[in-house]
Design a protein around this motif. Structure first.
Motif, short mmCIF file in Angstrom:
data_model
loop_
_atom_site.label_atom_id
_atom_site.label_comp_id
_atom_site.label_asym_id
_atom_site.label_seq_id
_atom_site.Cartn_x
_atom_site.Cartn_y
_atom_site.Cartn_z
N VAL A 1 0.85 -1.25 0.31
CA VAL A 1 -0.04 0.00 -0.14
C VAL A 1 0.97 1.31 -0.06
CG1 VAL A 1 -1.57 1.68 1.47
CG2 VAL A 1 -2.08 -0.91 0.95
N ILE B 1 0.76 4.13 -2.54
CA ILE B 1 0.29 5.64 -2.10
C ILE B 1 1.39 6.55 -2.85
CG2 ILE B 1 0.28 7.17 -0.37
CD1 ILE B 1 -1.31 5.32 1.19
N LEU C 1 -6.05 16.02 6.29
CA LEU C 1 -5.97 15.59 4.97
C LEU C 1 -6.50 16.22 3.88
CD1 LEU C 1 -5.07 12.97 3.10
CD2 LEU C 1 -7.29 11.84 3.73
N VAL D 1 1.99 17.24 -1.03
CA VAL D 1 2.09 15.85 -1.21
C VAL D 1 2.52 14.95 -0.06
CG1 VAL D 1 3.31 13.77 -2.52
CG2 VAL D 1 2.10 15.71 -3.84
N VAL E 1 -0.33 14.51 2.55
CA VAL E 1 -1.07 13.55 1.98
C VAL E 1 -0.59 12.20 1.92
CG1 VAL E 1 -2.31 12.70 -0.21
CG2 VAL E 1 -2.17 15.39 0.37
N GLY F 1 -2.60 9.56 4.36
CA GLY F 1 -2.82 8.42 3.64
C GLY F 1 -2.53 7.15 4.20
N PHE G 1 -4.11 6.35 7.58
CA PHE G 1 -5.70 5.61 7.37
C PHE G 1 -5.40 4.43 6.87
CE2 PHE G 1 -7.37 10.13 7.48
CZ PHE G 1 -8.41 9.94 8.47
N ALA G 2 -4.71 3.83 5.87
CA ALA G 2 -4.65 2.82 5.45
C ALA G 2 -4.28 1.84 6.35
CB ALA G 2 -3.67 2.72 4.24
N LEU H 1 -4.84 -5.53 -3.12
CA LEU H 1 -4.18 -4.44 -2.56
C LEU H 1 -5.03 -3.17 -2.90
CD1 LEU H 1 -1.52 -3.04 -2.15
CD2 LEU H 1 -1.06 -3.31 -4.47
N PRO I 1 -8.91 2.56 2.08
CA PRO I 1 -10.21 3.07 1.74
C PRO I 1 -10.42 3.78 0.42
CG PRO I 1 -9.52 3.38 3.83
CD PRO I 1 -8.38 2.91 3.35
N ILE J 1 -10.01 7.53 0.72
CA ILE J 1 -8.59 7.93 1.02
C ILE J 1 -7.64 8.04 -0.28
CG2 ILE J 1 -6.72 7.55 2.40
CD1 ILE J 1 -9.06 8.49 4.31
#
Lengths: 319, 274, 553
Positions: A23, A27, A274, A283, A286, A290, A293-294, B112, B117, B120
């Protein structure tokens, strides 16, 4: 016993960490698809080439993306999220207090909504297909279709503006007395509760119904057990895992719902932070928010899976 | 496919309200009393015979903006749903029928994407991309296609192991016959109902983005954005922001009612006529 | 046990059901829900310590009647009329609390699938003694002692400790016996056995049946024994009640029902197993020859080990075995769905490619398959005409009127009228569905049809009709069958040669007369001796004469 289950849990956690790593790549990559680059975005179209080059140097943009990713990741694991481009503030410091605020709000919303959802779900099962059940299902259908801001502003309009019971803007500050803080978050917490309640209730109902329709419930009934004993001894042990699962999934929803609710009530939490910085195209902030949160979202999903593993008698008592 | 007499009252409500919204979306320029950006009166004027829903924060007619807003909201949500649906369903079916490495890679990729979310991830991407209609459709469509993929793959996998599909394979039928004649007709009802749910989700997602100022940009009208424009009025007791918010809720509920009915009706058939 | 002895002295009526009427609400597709009557005024009496067998096909209402003795209706079923008098009082008027005192104390229940009926979250012992302790008929310690004695009586392995296990740690046959112990533990007056051995393999069934019979005899409990298998119920019941469509057909002593049935329907049920089939001698060259085939799923353990069998044109090879014997895997290997790891398969004189996609269209056409579950073997969204017509289009390029005529002819062959062409599978009965599947296979004009347990999901009379149809078609079309089954009675009716499979191997193979004639190997002996025969006293004889313990236990 014990060891295979520990192995499964360890596997699940390892998988979660792997997922979180993937993730973080996603991101990071997601913020690289910009036409032009960050420096261009900050300085605008009219920037001189020198200024651009200087800023790129400063931000480390001259290095290849993969190097920047590992630098960023290295920072993240040591608690260093870098500095915000717009305010030049240390991101980790800025996040600290806000994360606590968000968790405080989410905690109270969960503290109200989880027991309420389970009780209402049980009621719906107990009076299945009766008026109580129908009312609960109807409410659930309606409220899954309501946007968060509709619920939020409706609460503000009636309870803050018309009745003036609670503040419409949730200002909190350090050292605020507990009761005042609770009064401040009353409306956002209610809004969040309403947003997740219906869904959680519906899923709880389905989970319990599923257990109640098992053949072993019939066996218990044919043993002459009372309704209460059937639920307590036979349904409940098997319903824990699905209910925990439902709760965790909905807490994950709640974490996301927080973003919009915080903006409505101008609550100084992660969500607002956010959104503010997405608008400013900042950036590094963020990316950091991000990722957090994930991480929370993935963490809650892992807990749900672990609960299912632990509650499964086949895994707890292997052959 | 459906008999008129079998439509339940709640499905009728859903159909009529949805129809009304779609109608105003299509014919917006002809039915809106004023232009969408035209300033016609004072700020936040109350409802009157001249301005049925009052005026907004800049003195524009709220009803006209609502009608134009329906157009933007329904259009973007419909396009995003169409994208997510075609992408998700095609890849999901293909993964289920071919299996093997394609299935594995696609499924892990979707896992993945779903680990973040949607809102987000949308915000992260929109922090670097411009908020144009095209970007919105692409971002929403691609992110949401993961859900459609999961469902279509699951449905197709279930059908793929049925003996009648095996019988077709043993007969020597090609991939086309198996997907379109054996699997698709049996997968249709859950997919149709999912279509409604995905559309609702797209409406809500778009509205949330616009409300946060990251969706449709002014002066273009869309319902989520109109809530944002008028939200300051709430503290003065002016309910202008609640009207577009209620419209979103009404649209979502009515589509939900229709989807619910489609699902109930088609699952009760268990194949056969219908 | 002293109390049981006292109970036994009260002779006379235990249960009397008078004019029982049971209704249910059904939700037919596309129509308004409506109430249907599923039991139309059935009456019965049962004396203490006696066993009454309730027998009938699916939909006969036998389980519903059985459960009414506990004042219980399953899944929205309502008892709307009549009386159920147990121990001298009408339990339908007992009220919620009253019924609760009766269930688990005076009447207990043994379900068809013990695996589902046990709560996965609790140990077996906790569940076995639960009703006894709940109703206060014994202390926990006494109840556990009683349970262990019952485990021993039901010949469960390790009777002192099996109670500490969880349901998933025990095999299906054992679980069924533990459930019987659970029912007996509270020393009830009546036990309702609801198809307790139907889900078990045939060699396991005989053990469970014997255990149940001994336990009933030794404890002096009365029982309602529900089953669709007349031969099974003949072993345990004192009296038999034949039911059909929720109505009584015939009720009498076991001997009278199986030896001198008075009703036409009972007679059909009794004589259903017998089809005289003259064995054919093998021809010159086989149509299908399986040579030394070994196969496994995903590189795991071999599920087929070095299997060789031949099938001759126009003849039937029956492959017999219990679950896990590899008989269905053999079918998958032959059809190419599971390419064998070793060995070869010759069809029609040429060697078949192992993998399905490399086979020629003629190979595919000449080798057809019929499945066990006809309702999932047909696409629910296609009409009968499409289902049968597709092979005609696909293999013979028939279109329009020519195809319709061929479909009509095939419908005629399977003894169904032209009117069925426009029906959907959901609008057919179980037997009709299987007939349509047969027509679909025939449409390809095959040389060999693989029949995978094609009659085992059907009621005996319907299955009988399907077998007759298959035999007639074989005579007409000269098609060969590979007939996979676990039911030896079916084998005798249809086979020319037989292969007995056990744990992936063919343990006995030859012509029907050879295979079914002594001397037997141990497994074939076990299998043959386990098939219930419609004869009183068969069970004791069969158990006495066994040389090998049951395969699955």
């Amino acid at each position: 016993m014990g060891s295979p289950i520990l192995k499964l849990i360890a596997q699940r956690i390892a998988l979660g960490i792997l997922l979180l790593l993937a993730v973080s790549v996603l991101i990071f990559a997601g913020t690289q698809i910009l036409p032009g680059d960050v420096a261009q975005a900050i300085l605008g179209q009219s920037a001189t080439p020198e200024a651009l080059a200087n800023l790129r140097e400063e931000l480390g943009l001259n290095q290849p993306a993969i190097v920047r990713y590992f630098q960023w990741l290295g920072g993240v694991v040591t608690g260093d999220f870098g500095t915000a481009m717009t305010s030049r503030q240390d991101i980790a410091t800025a996040i600290g207090g806000r994360l606590w605020n968000t968790l405080f709000l989410a905690f109270w919303a969960a503290a109200v909504s989880v027991p309420l959802a389970i009780i209402l779900g049980l009621l719906a099962v107990r009076y299945r297909n009766g008026p109580v059940d129908k009312a609960i299902s109807g409410f659930a259908l309606a409220s899954t279709s309501l946007p968060e801001f509709f619920v939020g502003y409706l609460l503000v309009f009636f309870f803050a503006v018309k009745l003036q019971w609670f503040p419409g803007i949730s200002t909190v500050y350090d050292g605020m007395p507990f009761l005042e803080r609770m009064r401040a978050i009353a409306l956002p917490a209610t809004a969040l509760t309403l947003v997740v309640l219906a869904h959680m209730m519906r899923m709880t109902r389905a989970a319990i119904l599923n257990v109640m329709q098992s053949a072993y419930i019939e066996t218990a009934e044919l043993k002459g057990l009372s309704q209460l004993d059937i639920i307590r001894r036979h349904a409940f042990p098997n319903a824990i895992a699905p209910i925990v699962n439902v709760v965790m999934l909905n807490l994950a929803f709640l974490v996301v719902g927080v973003v919009v609710i915080e903006v409505i009530f101008v609550y100084p939490g992660m969500g607002q932070y956010l959104v503010d910085h997405v608008t400013k195209r900042d950036v590094p902030v963020v990316q950091a928010v991000g990722l957090i949160f994930a991480a929370v979202y993935i963490g809650l999903n892992i807990i749900a899976d672990i609960a299912a593993i632990v509650a499964n008698p086949r895994l707890r008592h292997p052959k | 496919m459906f008999d008129l007499k079998n439509i339940t009252p709640s499905a009728w409500v859903g159909l009529i309200v949805t129809g009304l919204f779609v109608f105003s979306a299509i014919f917006a320029p002809w039915i809106a009393p004023y232009g969408k950006a035209q300033i016609v009166g004072g700020v936040w004027e109350p409802m009157s015979s001249q301005y049925w829903l009052g005026t907004d924060n800049l003195g524009r007619d709220l009803l006209s903006r609502m009608i134009y807003g329906a157009r933007t909201t329904v259009f973007i949500a419909a396009m995003a749903t169409a994208l997510s649906f075609s992408l998700g369903a095609i890849l999901g079916f293909a993964a289920a029928v071919t299996g093997g490495w394609f299935d594995t890679i696609m499924s892990r990729l979707v896992d993945l994407l779903m680990a973040i979310p949607t809102l987000i991830f949308g915000l992260v991407v929109l922090s670097v991309l411009p908020s144009t209609v095209l970007t919105l459709i692409l971002v929403m469509g691609i992110l949401d296609s993961t859900r459609v993929y999961r469902l279509s793959r699951a449905v197709a996998v279930d059908i793929n192991v049925m003996d009648y599909v095996e019988a077709a394979k043993l007969r020597g039928e090609g991939m086309g016959w198996i997907i379109f004649r054996e699997i698709l007709p049996n997968a249709l009802s859950p997919l149709v109902s999912e279509l409604g749910l995905r559309f609702i989700y797209a409406v809500l997602f778009l509205s949330a983005l616009s409300f946060l100022g990251l969706g449709v940009q002014p002066p273009e009208a869309d319902w989520g954005g109109m809530v944002k424009e008028n939200k300051e009025g709430i503290v003065f007791g002016i309910p202008a922001a609640l009207i577009p918010a209620a419209a979103i809720a009404a649209l979502a509920i009515s589509v939900n009612l229709v989807a619910d009915w489609v699902l109930n009706r088609t699952t009760s058939l268990k194949g056969g006529r219908g | 046990m002293a109390k049981a002895a006292v109970k036994k002295q009260h002779d006379g009526k235990l249960l009397e059901v008078r004019d029982l009427k049971i209704e249910a609400t059904v939700y037919p597709p596309g129509e308004d829900p409506k109430d249907v009557t599923i039991v139309h005024g059935v009456s019965l009496t049962l004396e203490r310590g006696k066993v009454l067998g309730l027998i009938g096909e699916s939909g006969a209402g036998k389980s519903t009647i059985g459960l009414s003795s506990m004042a219980y209706g399953r899944g929205g079923v309502r008892i709307t009329g009549g009386e159920v008098v147990l121990n001298g009082r009408d339990i339908l008027k007992a009220g919620r609390g009253g019924i609760r005192k009766i269930r688990g104390r005076e009447v207990c229940y043994v379900a068809q699938s013990a695996a589902a009926a046990f709560n996965p979250a609790h140990k077996l012992m906790d569940q076995v003694v639960e009703a006894t302790v709940e109703h206060g008929t014994a202390t926990r310690a006494e109840a556990e002692k009683r349970a262990r004695a019952l485990f021993r009586k039901l010949s469960l392995p390790d009777p002192d400790n099996i109670g500490n296990r969880y349901p998933h740690q025990v095999s299906g046959g054992q679980l069924q016996r533990v459930m019987t112990a659970m029912a007996l533990c509270s020393e009830p007056d009546l036990i309702v056995f609801d198809e307790p051995t139907t889900a078990l393999d045939v060699t396991t069934q005989i053990d469970v049946l014997a255990a149940i019979k001994d336990a009933i005899r030794d404890t002096g409990v009365a029982a309602l024994y529900i089953t669709h298998d007349l031969a099974v119920v003949a072993q345990v019941a004192d009296q038999i009640m034949v039911l059909r469509h929720g109505k009584l057909v015939e009720w009498g002593d076991t001997r009278q029902i199986i030896k001198e049935p008075r009703q036409e329907y009972t007679n059909k049920l009794v004589s259903v197993h017998e089809i005289e089939h003259q064995e054919k001698t093998p021809g010159a060259s086989p149509v299908l020859s399986v040579q030394n085939v070994t196969a496994s799923y995903g590189g795991g353990m071999d599920v087929l080990k070095n299997v060789s069998v031949d099938i001759y044109p126009g003849q039937t090879l029956a492959v017999v075995g219990e679950s896990g014997s590899g008989k269905s895997t053999l079918a998958r290997a032959i059809t190419g769905l599971l390419p064998p790891r070793n060995g070869s398969i010759a069809f029609n004189g040429r060697t078949l490619s192992n993998a399905l996609r490399e086979r020629t269209r003629d190979d595919l056409r000449e080798l057809q398959m019929i499945y066990q579950m006809a309702d999932v073997a047909m696409n629910p969204r296609q009409t009968v005409a499409t289902i049968i017509g597709r092979p005609l289009e696909f293999y013979f390029n028939m279109r329009g009127r020519e195809r319709d005529a061929a479909v009509a002819e095939l419908l005629d062959k399977i003894e169904m009228g032209k009117g069925f062409a426009d029906r959907y599978p959901a609008e057919l009965s179980g037997g009709q569905k299987q007939r349509v599947c047969i027509a679909r296979a025939l449409a390809a004009k095959p040389k060999l049809i693989i029949c995978d347990e094609v009659t085992s999901a059907l009621d005996p009379l319907v299955a009988h009709g399907i077998l007759r149809l298959l035999l007639d078609l074989q005579a007409e079309e000269d098609v060969a069958y590979l007939f996979i089954t676990h039911d030896l009675a079916t084998v005798k009716s249809i086979a020319d040669s037989i292969a007995v499979m056990y744990r992936g191997e063919v343990v006995r193979y030859g012509s029907k007369s050879e295979v079914l004639a002594p001397p037997f190997d141990d497994y074939t002996d076990l299998l043959l001796s386990s098939v219930p025969e419609m004869e009183i006293g068969w069970l004791e004889k069969a158990i006495g004469g066994r040389r090998m313990a049951s395969a699955g236990n």
